[in-house]
Design an enzyme around this catalytic site. Structure first.
Site, PDB file in Angstrom:
ATOM      1  N   ASP A  68      10.676  87.992  47.890  1.00 38.04           N
ATOM      2  CA  ASP A  68      11.061  88.255  46.495  1.00 38.04           C
ATOM      3  C   ASP A  68      12.437  87.712  46.127  1.00 38.04           C
ATOM      4  OD1 ASP A  68       8.687  89.536  45.808  1.00 38.04           O
ATOM      5  OD2 ASP A  68       9.406  91.469  46.550  1.00 38.04           O
ATOM      6  N   GLN A 116       0.837  84.580  49.558  1.00 38.20           N
ATOM      7  CA  GLN A 116       2.222  84.159  49.339  1.00 38.20           C
ATOM      8  C   GLN A 116       3.134  84.553  50.493  1.00 38.20           C
ATOM      9  OE1 GLN A 116       3.187  85.125  44.883  1.00 38.20           O
ATOM     10  NE2 GLN A 116       1.315  86.176  45.454  1.00 38.20           N
ATOM     11  N   ARG A 129      13.718  85.134  66.924  1.00 41.28           N
ATOM     12  CA  ARG A 129      14.035  84.130  67.953  1.00 41.28           C
ATOM     13  C   ARG A 129      15.533  83.874  68.023  1.00 41.28           C
ATOM     14  NH1 ARG A 129      14.665  78.510  67.384  1.00 41.28           N
ATOM     15  NH2 ARG A 129      14.034  77.217  69.193  1.00 41.28           N
ATOM     16  N   ARG A 172      -9.504  81.983  32.711  1.00 39.51           N
ATOM     17  CA  ARG A 172      -9.764  82.445  34.068  1.00 39.51           C
ATOM     18  C   ARG A 172      -8.497  83.081  34.639  1.00 39.51           C
ATOM     19  NH1 ARG A 172     -14.048  81.381  32.403  1.00 39.51           N
ATOM     20  NH2 ARG A 172     -15.779  80.258  33.395  1.00 39.51           N
ATOM     21  N   CYS A 189       7.053 104.098  57.623  1.00 39.59           N
ATOM     22  CA  CYS A 189       7.439 105.239  58.452  1.00 39.59           C
ATOM     23  C   CYS A 189       8.021 106.342  57.589  1.00 39.59           C
ATOM     24  CB  CYS A 189       8.447 104.794  59.514  1.00 39.59           C
ATOM     25  SG  CYS A 189       8.903 106.120  60.655  1.00 39.59           S
ATOM     26  N   GLY A 211      14.398  98.499  51.135  1.00 34.61           N
ATOM     27  CA  GLY A 211      14.022  99.764  51.757  1.00 34.61           C
ATOM     28  C   GLY A 211      14.470  99.838  53.205  1.00 34.61           C
ATOM     29  N   GLY A 247       5.067  73.002  36.746  1.00 34.88           N
ATOM     30  CA  GLY A 247       4.851  72.566  35.370  1.00 34.88           C
ATOM     31  C   GLY A 247       3.995  73.501  34.544  1.00 34.88           C
TER      32      GLY A 247
END
Length: 328
Positions: free
Chosen positions: A132, A260, A25, A252, A77, A108, A190
């Site tokens: 990242d 994310q 935009r 677990r 690609c 990349g 935390g």
């Protein structure tokens, strides 16, 4: 200004990140403001090779600043990795009359742009769009702030269950090469322990930490694991290891995965993307090329693309210290 630039292309490449639409935009509306034609290139370098172009004006980007993903799509690609593929892309750009382009993506994507610039002298400017936060030359990349806020929100919800059932949760977050998401979200949420690629804490330290937590009276724990952690085991193997050596824990695993990358971008990412889009177009019109727009100490800067992609950013050592103190 470089008056020969009359038409600028814009595209997104690599993994999507929240705020890419805000950057699109910004590029489009800056071009409109400066009376420059803007062309959307769909599906990244693949669309460039195939000539998948569409003229964009200020109204074309209405109501996208709040949307995650990318309206211009993204695609891998392999053809662009070949001289023949890049030559075809160049021919398509010249056929369309595109004089320069802005690429929004990660390492990349920038490597491809640098190669293209070297072969054809084609003006390019990069905008760092990746959750990242791993690109040199910018303290923040577009999407990182949104991603860590998403992770913190999810961990807060997981903690409700962990506390209710006295469980230990391993939560895997993205970060194959760097631990920015894990470290920042771990401190913010935390977490009792944070495992990142930059530090090989070892299995014994993990067990000792969990033993201390249990001994101190903690009935539940959250351990954040970056997917590229160097401890030597994936998150499910960690679960089995802990269950084997600390059977007192009910363990677990929650892998957050691509959630994310999604969602409405934060205000910070929207503003950052808007600022970077303006800077990218202005830089091209000033005759600059083969640079990436970044931010440092609240100021926008330009970094040569070859420097931006030569290594990953390092995690904040002070934040690691804070993490160690907070997990006491």
């Amino acid at each position: 200004m470089a008056s020969e630039i009359k038409k600028i292309g814009v595209f997104t490449s690599g993994g999507d990140s929240p705020g890419m639409n805000a950057a699109i935009r910004s590029v489009v509306r800056t071009c409109a403001y400066l009376k420059i034609t803007c062309v959307g290139i769909y599906r990244g370098y693949q669309g460039m090779i195939e000539g998948d172009f569409k003229d964009l004006d200020a109204r074309s980007v209405n109501n996208i600043i709040n949307k995650g993903g990318t309206i211009l799509k993204s695609a891998r690609c392999d053809d662009f990795r070949t001289p023949e593929g890049r030559k075809k892309a160049y021919e398509q750009l010249k056929k369309e009359g595109i004089d320069a382009f802005v690429v929004i993506g990660g390492n990349g994507s920038f490597a491809g742009a640098e190669k293209f610039n070297a072969e054809f002298g084609f003006p390019v400017i990069g905008i760092p769009g990746t959750i990242d936060n791993d690109i040199l030359g910018s303290s923040y990349t577009i999407g990182f702030d949104t991603a860590i806020n998403t992770v913190v929100e999810v961990i807060d919800k997981i903690r409700d269950t962990a506390s209710s059932h006295n469980r230990l949760f391993f939560v895997e977050v993205m970060g194959r090469d760097v631990g920015h998401i894990a470290l920042n979200a771990g401190v913010g949420a935390g977490a009792e322990e944070i495992l990142i690629p930059e530090q090989n804490l070892g299995l014994e330290r993990l067990l000792d930490s969990l033993k201390r937590s249990k001994k101190s009276g903690k009935s539940s724990s959250i351990v954040i694991v970056a997917e590229g952690d160097k401890i030597g085991k994936n998150v499910f193997e960690l679960k089995e290891y802990v269950e084997q050596h600390l059977p007192i824990y009910d363990v677990r695993v929650s892998v957050l995965g691509h959630m994310q990358r999604g969602g409405s971008p934060s205000c910070f990412d929207r503003v950052l993307a808007s600022r970077m889009g303006v800077k990218a177009v202005e830089s091209l019109l000033e005759g600059k090329s083969n640079y990436m727009v970044g931010i440092r100490d609240t100021k926008l800067i330009l970094t040569p693309i070859h420097e931006a992609i030569k290594a990953h950013t390092e995690v904040d050592e002070e934040l690691i210290k804070v993490s160690d103190i907070m997990t006491t």
